[in-house]
Design a protein around this motif. Structure first.
Motif, PDB file in Angstrom:
ATOM      1  N   LEU A 134      -8.650  -3.939   0.196  1.00 11.38           N
ATOM      2  CA  LEU A 134      -7.234  -3.014   0.374  1.00 11.38           C
ATOM      3  C   LEU A 134      -6.997  -1.793  -0.449  1.00 11.38           C
ATOM      4  CD1 LEU A 134      -4.828  -6.169   1.022  1.00 11.38           C
ATOM      5  CD2 LEU A 134      -6.045  -4.960   2.768  1.00 11.38           C
ATOM      6  N   MET A 135      -7.268  -2.174  -1.742  1.00  6.73           N
ATOM      7  CA  MET A 135      -6.947  -0.896  -2.820  1.00  6.73           C
ATOM      8  C   MET A 135      -8.112  -0.632  -3.674  1.00  6.73           C
ATOM      9  SD  MET A 135      -3.359  -2.610  -4.175  1.00  6.73           S
ATOM     10  CE  MET A 135      -3.119  -1.238  -5.498  1.00  6.73           C
ATOM     11  N   PRO A 136      -9.104  -0.002  -2.874  1.00  7.58           N
ATOM     12  CA  PRO A 136     -10.433   0.291  -3.628  1.00  7.58           C
ATOM     13  C   PRO A 136     -10.481   1.335  -4.599  1.00  7.58           C
ATOM     14  CG  PRO A 136     -10.432   1.232  -1.143  1.00  7.58           C
ATOM     15  CD  PRO A 136      -9.230   0.543  -1.430  1.00  7.58           C
ATOM     16  N   ARG A 137      -9.298   2.181  -4.551  1.00  8.00           N
ATOM     17  CA  ARG A 137      -9.463   3.284  -5.344  1.00  8.00           C
ATOM     18  C   ARG A 137      -8.507   2.950  -6.909  1.00  8.00           C
ATOM     19  NH1 ARG A 137      -5.936   6.933  -1.515  1.00  8.00           N
ATOM     20  NH2 ARG A 137      -3.732   6.860  -1.976  1.00  8.00           N
ATOM     21  N   HIS A 138      -8.189   1.616  -6.921  1.00  9.96           N
ATOM     22  CA  HIS A 138      -7.213   1.313  -7.960  1.00  9.96           C
ATOM     23  C   HIS A 138      -8.210   0.297  -8.804  1.00  9.96           C
ATOM     24  CE1 HIS A 138      -4.193   3.096  -5.666  1.00  9.96           C
ATOM     25  NE2 HIS A 138      -3.239   3.086  -6.556  1.00  9.96           N
ATOM     26  N   THR A 139      -7.578   0.233 -10.062  1.00  7.80           N
ATOM     27  CA  THR A 139      -8.353  -0.806 -11.071  1.00  7.80           C
ATOM     28  C   THR A 139      -7.730  -2.059 -10.662  1.00  7.80           C
ATOM     29  OG1 THR A 139      -6.347  -0.612 -12.463  1.00  7.80           O
ATOM     30  CG2 THR A 139      -7.712   1.274 -12.825  1.00  7.80           C
ATOM     31  N   PRO A 140      -8.646  -3.017 -11.280  1.00  7.02           N
ATOM     32  CA  PRO A 140      -8.293  -4.443 -11.117  1.00  7.02           C
ATOM     33  C   PRO A 140      -6.860  -4.828 -11.497  1.00  7.02           C
ATOM     34  CG  PRO A 140     -10.389  -4.177 -12.014  1.00  7.02           C
ATOM     35  CD  PRO A 140      -9.876  -2.856 -12.075  1.00  7.02           C
ATOM     36  N   GLU A 141      -6.374  -4.154 -12.705  1.00 10.92           N
ATOM     37  CA  GLU A 141      -5.285  -4.543 -12.986  1.00 10.92           C
ATOM     38  C   GLU A 141      -4.056  -4.104 -12.025  1.00 10.92           C
ATOM     39  OE1 GLU A 141      -7.847  -4.568 -16.155  1.00 10.92           O
ATOM     40  OE2 GLU A 141      -7.453  -2.861 -14.902  1.00 10.92           O
ATOM     41  N   GLU A 142      -4.346  -2.744 -11.392  1.00 14.82           N
ATOM     42  CA  GLU A 142      -3.316  -2.473 -10.282  1.00 14.82           C
ATOM     43  C   GLU A 142      -3.374  -3.290  -9.128  1.00 14.82           C
ATOM     44  OE1 GLU A 142      -3.015   2.477 -11.161  1.00 14.82           O
ATOM     45  OE2 GLU A 142      -4.836   1.767 -10.531  1.00 14.82           O
ATOM     46  N   GLN A 143      -4.662  -3.574  -8.800  1.00  9.88           N
ATOM     47  CA  GLN A 143      -4.760  -4.609  -7.781  1.00  9.88           C
ATOM     48  C   GLN A 143      -3.968  -5.797  -8.007  1.00  9.88           C
ATOM     49  OE1 GLN A 143      -9.095  -4.916  -6.978  1.00  9.88           O
ATOM     50  NE2 GLN A 143      -9.296  -2.718  -6.516  1.00  9.88           N
ATOM     51  N   MET A 144      -3.922  -6.408  -9.329  1.00 14.55           N
ATOM     52  CA  MET A 144      -3.283  -7.454  -9.387  1.00 14.55           C
ATOM     53  C   MET A 144      -1.823  -7.441  -9.157  1.00 14.55           C
ATOM     54  SD  MET A 144      -3.246 -10.770 -10.205  1.00 14.55           S
ATOM     55  CE  MET A 144      -5.098 -11.078 -10.458  1.00 14.55           C
ATOM     56  N   GLY A 153      -0.424  -5.442  -6.936  1.00  7.64           N
ATOM     57  CA  GLY A 153      -0.526  -5.242  -5.603  1.00  7.64           C
ATOM     58  C   GLY A 153      -0.486  -6.750  -4.941  1.00  7.64           C
ATOM     59  N   PHE A 154      -1.217  -7.589  -5.418  1.00  5.81           N
ATOM     60  CA  PHE A 154      -1.379  -8.989  -5.116  1.00  5.81           C
ATOM     61  C   PHE A 154      -0.110  -9.685  -5.366  1.00  5.81           C
ATOM     62  CE2 PHE A 154      -2.177 -13.102  -6.979  1.00  5.81           C
ATOM     63  CZ  PHE A 154      -2.647 -14.011  -6.106  1.00  5.81           C
ATOM     64  N   GLU A 155       0.651  -9.291  -6.496  1.00  4.68           N
ATOM     65  CA  GLU A 155       1.531 -10.324  -6.740  1.00  4.68           C
ATOM     66  C   GLU A 155       2.800  -9.973  -6.053  1.00  4.68           C
ATOM     67  OE1 GLU A 155       1.926  -9.513 -11.181  1.00  4.68           O
ATOM     68  OE2 GLU A 155       0.398 -11.021 -11.503  1.00  4.68           O
ATOM     69  N   ARG A 156       2.854  -8.717  -5.766  1.00  5.69           N
ATOM     70  CA  ARG A 156       3.991  -8.153  -5.078  1.00  5.69           C
ATOM     71  C   ARG A 156       3.850  -8.565  -3.742  1.00  5.69           C
ATOM     72  NH1 ARG A 156       4.402  -1.631  -6.595  1.00  5.69           N
ATOM     73  NH2 ARG A 156       5.079  -1.907  -8.814  1.00  5.69           N
ATOM     74  N   ALA A 157       2.648  -8.326  -3.134  1.00  3.21           N
ATOM     75  CA  ALA A 157       2.554  -8.923  -1.650  1.00  3.21           C
ATOM     76  C   ALA A 157       2.751 -10.462  -1.486  1.00  3.21           C
ATOM     77  CB  ALA A 157       0.993  -8.550  -0.992  1.00  3.21           C
ATOM     78  N   GLY A 158       2.115 -11.083  -2.526  1.00  4.42           N
ATOM     79  CA  GLY A 158       2.384 -12.690  -2.531  1.00  4.42           C
ATOM     80  C   GLY A 158       3.654 -13.039  -2.420  1.00  4.42           C
ATOM     81  N   GLN A 159       4.671 -12.546  -3.245  1.00  5.15           N
ATOM     82  CA  GLN A 159       6.102 -13.009  -3.322  1.00  5.15           C
ATOM     83  C   GLN A 159       6.653 -12.702  -2.039  1.00  5.15           C
ATOM     84  OE1 GLN A 159       8.043 -14.274  -5.966  1.00  5.15           O
ATOM     85  NE2 GLN A 159       9.017 -14.621  -4.048  1.00  5.15           N
ATOM     86  N   ARG A 160       6.377 -11.458  -1.459  1.00  6.10           N
ATOM     87  CA  ARG A 160       6.891 -11.182   0.270  1.00  6.10           C
ATOM     88  C   ARG A 160       6.344 -12.391   0.981  1.00  6.10           C
ATOM     89  NH1 ARG A 160       6.034  -5.318  -1.453  1.00  6.10           N
ATOM     90  NH2 ARG A 160       8.189  -4.547  -1.342  1.00  6.10           N
ATOM     91  N   ILE A 161       5.015 -12.525   0.976  1.00  6.33           N
ATOM     92  CA  ILE A 161       4.510 -13.570   1.936  1.00  6.33           C
ATOM     93  C   ILE A 161       4.943 -15.096   1.742  1.00  6.33           C
ATOM     94  CG2 ILE A 161       2.258 -14.585   2.499  1.00  6.33           C
ATOM     95  CD1 ILE A 161       0.794 -12.032   1.588  1.00  6.33           C
ATOM     96  N   LEU A 192       0.827  -1.116   0.065  1.00  6.32           N
ATOM     97  CA  LEU A 192       0.113  -0.082  -0.012  1.00  6.32           C
ATOM     98  C   LEU A 192       0.850   1.210  -0.100  1.00  6.32           C
ATOM     99  CD1 LEU A 192      -2.778  -1.049   2.520  1.00  6.32           C
ATOM    100  CD2 LEU A 192      -2.854  -0.806  -0.154  1.00  6.32           C
ATOM    101  N   SER A 193       1.892   1.334   0.505  1.00  8.25           N
ATOM    102  CA  SER A 193       2.862   2.477   0.578  1.00  8.25           C
ATOM    103  C   SER A 193       3.395   2.522  -0.554  1.00  8.25           C
ATOM    104  CB  SER A 193       3.971   2.086   1.667  1.00  8.25           C
ATOM    105  OG  SER A 193       3.723   2.111   3.052  1.00  8.25           O
ATOM    106  N   GLU A 194       3.824   1.441  -1.444  1.00  2.81           N
ATOM    107  CA  GLU A 194       4.183   1.683  -2.696  1.00  2.81           C
ATOM    108  C   GLU A 194       3.209   2.261  -3.725  1.00  2.81           C
ATOM    109  OE1 GLU A 194       5.394  -2.301  -3.592  1.00  2.81           O
ATOM    110  OE2 GLU A 194       7.185  -2.406  -2.258  1.00  2.81           O
ATOM    111  N   PHE A 195       2.074   2.051  -3.309  1.00  2.00           N
ATOM    112  CA  PHE A 195       0.902   2.614  -4.418  1.00  2.00           C
ATOM    113  C   PHE A 195       0.366   3.966  -3.826  1.00  2.00           C
ATOM    114  CE2 PHE A 195       0.736  -1.434  -6.040  1.00  2.00           C
ATOM    115  CZ  PHE A 195       0.284  -1.403  -7.250  1.00  2.00           C
TER     116      PHE A 195
END
Length: 212
Positions: free
Chosen positions: A58-68, A70-78, A27-30
């Motif tokens: 988590l990212m209601p003001r972003h597009t589905p593409e941007e949310q994806m 975010g999902f991929e970045r967080a997923g790798q960290r997790i 979220l900070s990155e966005f």
């Protein structure tokens, strides 16, 4: 013997602190400011939901593409952190070992992605106890009931199947495909989400009493 289908988060594992930290970093990155972050409680309440619903929250003001993204970045960290830490809930390893030893077939139905599922199964010392575990991405589904249908197709009608989980998504999926649901009253949901369960357990060892 019966087939026991486990949810992951809040049922066998707890990646809450790992995920919350990853979500905050993304979220900070966005360009979300800390006072715009969902609370930790709100983040944890998304556990067990499909990833698209999590990231829409988590990212209601972003597009589905941007949310994806975010999902991929967080997923790798997790996934990276899962491989470094013991994330099993108390008694999880001993309980699944004993159920396996008693002859039950164990598998999974989780609303996660394949990389997450693989990270859990390969790092926590339990993967060898599970028969071809599945997640939402494994079956290219949109709801947990899609996973359960795949498992019913796999195991056929000759075995009793049980869904074990902590959220209403587990309960509703089991009801949709007409298999019994066992509620875990110790996970990320609350007891109101477990109405209709054939059995409630306050801890994982309680499953050993039910599946005696």
């Amino acid at each position: 013997m019966a087939v026991i289908i486990f949810d992951l988060d809040g049922t066998l594992i707890d990646t809450g602190s790992i995920a919350v930290e990853a979500y905050r970093l993304v979220l900070s990155e966005f360009a979300y400011k800390p006072d715009e972050f969902p609370s930790e409680e709100q983040m944890l309440k998304t556990f067990g939901l499909p990833d698209t619903e999590i990231w829409d929250t988590l990212m209601p003001r972003h597009t589905p593409e941007e949310q994806m993204i975010g999902f991929e970045r967080a997923g790798q960290r997790i996934d990276d952190e899962i491989r470094k830490q013991d994330i099993l809930l108390p008694h999880a390893r001993e309980v699944v070992q004993e159920l396996h030893a008693r002859g039950y077939t164990l598998t999974t139905a989780s609303n996660c992605g394949k990389s997450y599922l693989d990270a859990v199964m390969s790092s926590q010392g339990i993967g060898h106890l599970f028969d071809r575990p599945l997640c939402l991405e494994s079956v290219q589904g949109t709801r947990k009931s899609d996973i359960l249908r795949a498992l019913i197709s796999r195991y056929g009608g000759g075995e009793a199947l049980f869904m074990v989980g902590d959220r209403y998504t587990d309960r509703d999926a089991a009801a949709e495909v007409n298999i019994p649901f066992i509620g875990c009253d110790f996970g990320f949901g609350d007891v109101s989400e477990l109405t209709g369960a054939i059995h409630l357990t306050k801890d994982l060892p309680g499953l050993l009493d039910y599946f005696a």
